[in-house]
Scaffold this active site. Sequence first.
Site, PDB file in Angstrom:
ATOM      1  N   LYS A 172       7.007 -46.664  10.968  1.00 37.13           N
ATOM      2  CA  LYS A 172       7.816 -47.728  10.366  1.00 37.13           C
ATOM      3  C   LYS A 172       8.933 -48.057  11.325  1.00 37.13           C
ATOM      4  O   LYS A 172       9.670 -47.160  11.753  1.00 37.13           O
ATOM      5  CB  LYS A 172       8.393 -47.257   9.038  1.00 37.13           C
TER       6      LYS A 172
ATOM      7  N   HIS B  71      -1.869 -24.720   1.577  1.00 35.95           N
ATOM      8  CA  HIS B  71      -2.204 -25.986   2.247  1.00 35.95           C
ATOM      9  C   HIS B  71      -0.973 -26.652   2.884  1.00 35.95           C
ATOM     10  O   HIS B  71      -0.984 -27.018   4.047  1.00 35.95           O
ATOM     11  CB  HIS B  71      -2.825 -26.970   1.250  1.00 35.95           C
TER      12      HIS B  71
ATOM     13  N   GLY C 287      -9.168 -27.931   8.009  1.00 37.50           N
ATOM     14  CA  GLY C 287     -10.367 -28.617   8.481  1.00 37.50           C
ATOM     15  C   GLY C 287     -10.269 -30.119   8.281  1.00 37.50           C
ATOM     16  O   GLY C 287     -11.178 -30.859   8.647  1.00 37.50           O
TER      17      GLY C 287
ATOM     18  N   LYS D 159      -9.377 -18.582  -0.654  1.00 36.88           N
ATOM     19  CA  LYS D 159      -8.174 -18.225  -1.384  1.00 36.88           C
ATOM     20  C   LYS D 159      -8.496 -18.070  -2.877  1.00 36.88           C
ATOM     21  O   LYS D 159      -9.525 -18.576  -3.296  1.00 36.88           O
ATOM     22  CB  LYS D 159      -7.094 -19.268  -1.144  1.00 36.88           C
TER      23      LYS D 159
HETATM   24  C1  BG6 Z   1      -7.505 -26.594  -3.884  1.00 38.64           C
HETATM   25  C2  BG6 Z   1      -6.660 -26.400  -5.115  1.00 38.64           C
HETATM   26  O1  BG6 Z   1      -7.278 -25.550  -2.975  1.00 38.64           O
HETATM   27  O2  BG6 Z   1      -7.151 -27.823  -3.271  1.00 38.64           O
HETATM   28  C3  BG6 Z   1      -6.844 -27.555  -6.074  1.00 38.64           C
HETATM   29  O3  BG6 Z   1      -7.053 -25.182  -5.745  1.00 38.64           O
HETATM   30  C4  BG6 Z   1      -6.602 -28.875  -5.373  1.00 38.64           C
HETATM   31  O4  BG6 Z   1      -6.000 -27.427  -7.205  1.00 38.64           O
HETATM   32  C5  BG6 Z   1      -7.409 -28.945  -4.090  1.00 38.64           C
HETATM   33  O5  BG6 Z   1      -7.002 -29.893  -6.251  1.00 38.64           O
HETATM   34  C6  BG6 Z   1      -7.079 -30.180  -3.296  1.00 38.64           C
HETATM   35  O6  BG6 Z   1      -7.991 -30.325  -2.242  1.00 38.64           O
HETATM   36  P1  BG6 Z   1      -8.372 -31.763  -1.694  1.00 38.64           P
HETATM   37  O7  BG6 Z   1      -9.229 -31.504  -0.509  1.00 38.64           O
HETATM   38  O8  BG6 Z   1      -9.079 -32.474  -2.812  1.00 38.64           O
HETATM   39  O9  BG6 Z   1      -7.090 -32.429  -1.353  1.00 38.64           O
END
Ligand code: BG6
Length: 410
Positions: free
Chosen positions: A306, A168, A109, A76
């Site tokens: 909980k 995410h 993942g 991304k």
């Molecule tokens: C990335 C974002 O995709 O995911 C970041 O660009 C973020 O800003 C990160 O910090 C978080 O990933 P993880 O695996 O550390 O939770």
Amino acid sequence: MLDQFLDQCTYVSGVYDQDSGFQALEKELQRVEAETKTVDRLYYMALPPSVFIPVANGLKKNCYTTRGVNRLIVEKPFGMDLESSRTLSKALGALYREDEIYRIDHYLGKEMVKNIMILRFTNQIFGSCWDKEHISNVQITFKEKIGTEGRGGYFDEFGIMRDVMQNHLFQILSLIAMEAPATLSAEDIRNAKVDVLRKIPPVVESEVLLGQYGKSEDGSLPSYLDDDTVPKGSKTATFAAAAFHIHHPRWEGVPFVLKCGKALDQQKVEIRIQFKDLGNNLFQKDVAARNELVIRVQPEEAVYLKMTQKLPGLGMETVMSELDLSYHSRFPNMSVPDAYENLILDAIMGEQSNFVRSDELDEAWRIFTPVLHKIDRGLVPVEIYPYGSRGPKHLPEFVSRFGFERHSQA
Ligand code: BG6
């Protein structure tokens, strides 16, 4: 082991939009393939979006093998909005087939994200109450303790909604909300995810809360605008909360609230499924608070429920306690693989279930684009919150609007 791996690595340099570098890469690949008797190729593009297409093109033109498979991992951001993402998909689609494109979202993942389907579809106890009759609301939370710290250039252009929520957290939402796929094939799983996304109308501005971190209360930690890599006077949000509604018989009336932010009080990612109040008169709410199923993605992976039980002793007092499956105590000797470890292995094996299909991406952008455009035009207010706090002052009010009740220990 690391030395063995590094011994097999070679470096070929080149310019993104000139054939010569790709031709040198092709020559090197042919040498390696002859030596190792391999034929398949996996390209990993961790590149700025502006050079995605020139590089994909250079690879197709100069380094596309006809002896084995070609796979392309793409990182991304996949565009900035629906239109730019479609342009990118179209250009990539003209060069590679969908089964050759692996759009990586590293959250897919993560161990606990991979666990969602198993929890839902192998446990009768959850499967049977995973609906609007039993669930009041779902909260998906991403919190980071650090700010942008030097990454402001990239971040400022995208903001937290594009950086974390649209991809995410939305992938997590689709796994929580989708119907059971027909089979465990990559296509069926992704069909089920797209189907549920289609039932979600675009997020509306009145159901979004934005924030940007200021200095910490004691003044020791810098504000977002103090970061030298952030453009002066930027209004980019480093915190966002938004509510989503799914018009599907299973979920009608159950808000999904997604929250993400940087420079907060904690480092954690969790899914909180809050069940409805009890429907009986035997015990009142103050002695039997709502059940909550919490899936902690990180740190310290855990699933806990909980629930109310009797406080040991002579009386009939109740106490909220937890049925707790913490990974480190249940599986003390097992290491949890890194998200990228999982996904790169999947790509090597040609397993696409945990990669984002173009129609999934399209749906996610459809849902986010109208509000993102308003945010880009400065039409959605951004509240300043202190570095190291829980987020904007209006957050508790925002989540309670969508039915969330905070347990005293939550
Ligand atoms: C990335 C974002 O995709 O995911 C970041 O660009 C973020 O800003 C990160 O910090 C978080 O990933 P993880 O695996 O550390 O939770």
